[in-house]
Design a protein around this motif. Sequence first.
Motif: not given
Length: 440
Positions: A104, A139, A269-270, A273
């Motif tokens: 992230t 992600a 994540a990323s 998120s």
Amino acid sequence: MIRTAVKLSLSAATVNQTAKLGVSILHRSPPSRLVHDGINGLNANPVALQMINYALSHARSQKSDESYAQGVLVLEQCLSTQPSEGQDPAGDNSRGMVLLAMSTLSSERGNFGEAMEKLQKVQDLTNSSVGVRLAALEALVGLHLELEQDDTSSVLADKCLELLENNEPGSNGGDFINARAKAVKGLVELVHGNTASGKKENSEFGFSAAESFFQGLKDNPAITGSTALSYGEFLHAMQNFSLAKDVYQNVIQGVSKNEEYSNPNALAASNMSAEEVSLAATCALGQLEAHLGNFADAEEILTKALTITEERFGSRHPKVGVVLTCIALMFRRKAMLEHSSALLIQEGLYRRAIELLKPPPLDSEGTEAKVDRSDIVALARGGYAEVLCIQQNRKDQGEKAKSWAEAVWRNRRLSLAEALDVSNTSSAVPIIDARISRVL
């Protein structure tokens, strides 16, 4: 030279102090304590969660290269103290959560290669829970979509469905895993504009394939976060505006800061998120209000999205250009439907958006295939071109920008002219997904 040396010395001292603080957090609680999740059965070290939250908060506190480097250093310290890979599920879950957080931070700084490397490592944690590995795959799909690597995103989305197939029937988290894996594939189909047979004419809006993955989600309490946002965008594209609006509002209300780590069911994540999803939902809701003709509400919501984006990424980040494009298109729609003039406002918004999106100059040759966020850039330059073409003394410049934008446009559902056309309110509408910087 002396000043530079002093500055570097102070910077190194700060990094060292941050790392020590991370280690001190690590030793506050016995490593044997675990987080138990009753839905996904996720076990992980709660101290790792503390360090993740600290690292994310510290990195974003100043939005500088230094603060992000310090945040990553804390996460590296945390990763080094986890049990070796493959020893037990709790250790692999903890390692996976740390790697998700590292990805992230990398993606927020535009380091997509590093982010994807961390996410790929999660897939190697074979003892980790399905929820952890699905979050990493989701992600990866999101980043490849943002990079316009659509074939790869489709392959990865299929792997999400394979995880679903391998998940034991009746296991904890079955509904959540099922909805999330299918929504990832549904998002890819939305971007691709695919139908069940591969022919658009079999569906009015060209989304019968996507529809098959979103069926049954209307009353499913398991859909949250990115899953719900993708479903809302599908409804929006199908012009089920009322239900799409409800879904967007629920996403915004349901997402809280760092939820993906404090709630194992929402691990993400990323660009998938929790904060990215909340921002994208706000942006989508503003666009929907504009499509409904509620321009006062649209302006208020999109202005809020702009403020959130600037606070999160900084005022010169390309994501700010994405939101500015949404605002410019809203003013374009408002001006045309109300038969008013907002040329100066539109021109200013388009120019600022183009500046932040950083496309090649109009006189560059052979660069069309290398344009980042080509959907958004083409919309911004195409809208700007139409503003210029109205002005007789700038018409030549406008025609040049229009030709460039048409050459860059890659969307498979709409032509650029259709995306910019607001005269027919019953026609398909373009939706900018701020998570992945793509037009659906």
